[in-house]
Design a protein around this motif. Sequence first.
Motif, PDB file in Angstrom:
ATOM      1  N   ARG A 150       0.837  -1.201   0.000  1.00 48.76           N
ATOM      2  CA  ARG A 150       0.000   0.000   0.000  1.00 48.76           C
ATOM      3  C   ARG A 150       0.870   1.248   0.000  1.00 48.76           C
ATOM      4  O   ARG A 150       0.412   2.313  -0.325  1.00 48.76           O
ATOM      5  CB  ARG A 150      -0.991  -0.005   1.160  1.00 48.76           C
ATOM      6  CG  ARG A 150      -0.387  -0.085   2.519  1.00 48.76           C
ATOM      7  CD  ARG A 150      -1.483  -0.093   3.584  1.00 48.76           C
ATOM      8  NE  ARG A 150      -0.917  -0.452   4.854  1.00 48.76           N
ATOM      9  CZ  ARG A 150      -1.143  -1.601   5.466  1.00 48.76           C
ATOM     10  NH1 ARG A 150      -1.934  -2.484   4.951  1.00 48.76           N
ATOM     11  NH2 ARG A 150      -0.578  -1.866   6.612  1.00 48.76           N
ATOM     12  N   ALA A 181      -7.390   3.882   1.358  1.00 45.15           N
ATOM     13  CA  ALA A 181      -6.980   3.110   2.537  1.00 45.15           C
ATOM     14  C   ALA A 181      -7.025   3.977   3.790  1.00 45.15           C
ATOM     15  O   ALA A 181      -6.339   4.986   3.879  1.00 45.15           O
ATOM     16  CB  ALA A 181      -5.582   2.549   2.333  1.00 45.15           C
ATOM     17  N   CYS A 227      -5.791   3.331   6.624  1.00 42.40           N
ATOM     18  CA  CYS A 227      -4.520   3.304   7.348  1.00 42.40           C
ATOM     19  C   CYS A 227      -3.501   4.286   6.770  1.00 42.40           C
ATOM     20  O   CYS A 227      -2.486   4.549   7.393  1.00 42.40           O
ATOM     21  CB  CYS A 227      -3.944   1.895   7.361  1.00 42.40           C
ATOM     22  SG  CYS A 227      -3.696   1.193   5.734  1.00 42.40           S
ATOM     23  N   PHE A 279      -0.266  -1.603  12.307  1.00 37.94           N
ATOM     24  CA  PHE A 279      -0.363  -2.696  11.348  1.00 37.94           C
ATOM     25  C   PHE A 279       0.856  -3.612  11.272  1.00 37.94           C
ATOM     26  O   PHE A 279       0.768  -4.694  10.727  1.00 37.94           O
ATOM     27  CB  PHE A 279      -0.697  -2.131   9.965  1.00 37.94           C
ATOM     28  CG  PHE A 279      -2.083  -1.559   9.936  1.00 37.94           C
ATOM     29  CD1 PHE A 279      -3.147  -2.336   9.538  1.00 37.94           C
ATOM     30  CD2 PHE A 279      -2.342  -0.270  10.367  1.00 37.94           C
ATOM     31  CE1 PHE A 279      -4.433  -1.847   9.542  1.00 37.94           C
ATOM     32  CE2 PHE A 279      -3.617   0.245  10.379  1.00 37.94           C
ATOM     33  CZ  PHE A 279      -4.671  -0.547   9.974  1.00 37.94           C
ATOM     34  N   CYS A 333      -9.534  -1.671  10.074  1.00 36.11           N
ATOM     35  CA  CYS A 333      -9.878  -2.325   8.802  1.00 36.11           C
ATOM     36  C   CYS A 333     -11.396  -2.465   8.639  1.00 36.11           C
ATOM     37  O   CYS A 333     -11.914  -2.322   7.531  1.00 36.11           O
ATOM     38  CB  CYS A 333      -9.224  -3.702   8.708  1.00 36.11           C
ATOM     39  SG  CYS A 333      -7.436  -3.680   8.598  1.00 36.11           S
ATOM     40  N   CYS A 354     -12.849   0.369   6.935  1.00 39.59           N
ATOM     41  CA  CYS A 354     -12.126   0.791   5.734  1.00 39.59           C
ATOM     42  C   CYS A 354     -12.948   0.439   4.485  1.00 39.59           C
ATOM     43  O   CYS A 354     -13.385  -0.704   4.336  1.00 39.59           O
ATOM     44  CB  CYS A 354     -10.771   0.099   5.684  1.00 39.59           C
ATOM     45  SG  CYS A 354      -9.796   0.567   4.245  1.00 39.59           S
ATOM     46  N   MET A 361     -11.506  -2.670   2.251  1.00 36.44           N
ATOM     47  CA  MET A 361     -11.033  -3.856   2.959  1.00 36.44           C
ATOM     48  C   MET A 361     -10.980  -5.087   2.047  1.00 36.44           C
ATOM     49  O   MET A 361     -10.025  -5.856   2.090  1.00 36.44           O
ATOM     50  CB  MET A 361     -11.910  -4.156   4.175  1.00 36.44           C
ATOM     51  CG  MET A 361     -11.342  -5.276   5.028  1.00 36.44           C
ATOM     52  SD  MET A 361     -12.224  -5.569   6.550  1.00 36.44           S
ATOM     53  CE  MET A 361     -13.599  -6.504   5.964  1.00 36.44           C
ATOM     54  N   CYS A 390      -8.014  -4.750  -0.360  1.00 35.95           N
ATOM     55  CA  CYS A 390      -6.767  -4.867   0.390  1.00 35.95           C
ATOM     56  C   CYS A 390      -6.501  -6.317   0.784  1.00 35.95           C
ATOM     57  O   CYS A 390      -5.389  -6.827   0.629  1.00 35.95           O
ATOM     58  CB  CYS A 390      -6.852  -3.979   1.629  1.00 35.95           C
ATOM     59  SG  CYS A 390      -5.467  -4.144   2.748  1.00 35.95           S
ATOM     60  N   GLY A 436      -6.314  -5.991   5.311  1.00 33.04           N
ATOM     61  CA  GLY A 436      -7.700  -6.374   5.072  1.00 33.04           C
ATOM     62  C   GLY A 436      -8.358  -7.048   6.256  1.00 33.04           C
ATOM     63  O   GLY A 436      -9.209  -7.913   6.083  1.00 33.04           O
TER      64      GLY A 436
HETATM   65  S1  SF4 Z   1      -8.306  -2.857   5.067  1.00 30.00           S
HETATM   66 FE1  SF4 Z   1      -6.210  -2.596   4.271  1.00 30.00          FE
HETATM   67  S2  SF4 Z   1      -6.158  -0.527   3.503  1.00 30.00           S
HETATM   68 FE2  SF4 Z   1      -7.910  -0.671   4.886  1.00 30.00          FE
HETATM   69  S3  SF4 Z   1      -7.194  -0.073   6.900  1.00 30.00           S
HETATM   70 FE3  SF4 Z   1      -6.963  -2.281   6.780  1.00 30.00          FE
HETATM   71  S4  SF4 Z   1      -4.866  -2.647   6.068  1.00 30.00           S
HETATM   72 FE4  SF4 Z   1      -5.378  -0.480   5.626  1.00 30.00          FE
END
Ligand code: SF4
Length: 124
Positions: A22, A34, A36, A44, A66, A69, A72, A75, A90
């Motif tokens: 990412r 994203a 994050c 993470f 996540c 998100c 997700m 990801c 994810g």
């Molecule tokens: S799903 Fe992936 S992109 Fe979204 S917050 Fe989690 S690690 Fe980050």
Amino acid sequence: MLQPPHSSLQVAAVPAQRVPVRDRDQDAPWHTEAVCRRDEAGLFFAPSKEPTAARLSREEAAKRVCARCPVMVECREHALLQPEPYGVWGGLTAAERRVVLARRRRREVELKKAARATANRIAG
Ligand code: SF4
């Protein structure tokens, strides 16, 4: 990767091969969405010598990020296809991704067996 200033856990230096896609793959369509990227990225990846209780707590916190998100699914699939060996992606830890991948491999084997059996039946 942005580091949250309020994070109580500091991420260990990540070797080049462990830099999350990412961050490397700026062109991925889901990348800009994203969650994050904006704040909690310190959750993470494990700091070095992280105690088990702290790891579990950090991973659960990452999973909560996540869960809200919008990318997700993208990801998670990315992390499974790479595959990404470290960190939460994810909503799955590395260990959980290994379980998912093992299940997929078993299912592929079963599907191939079923397809061969069907082809053999048709061939007579
Ligand atoms: S799903 Fe992936 S992109 Fe979204 S917050 Fe989690 S690690 Fe980050």
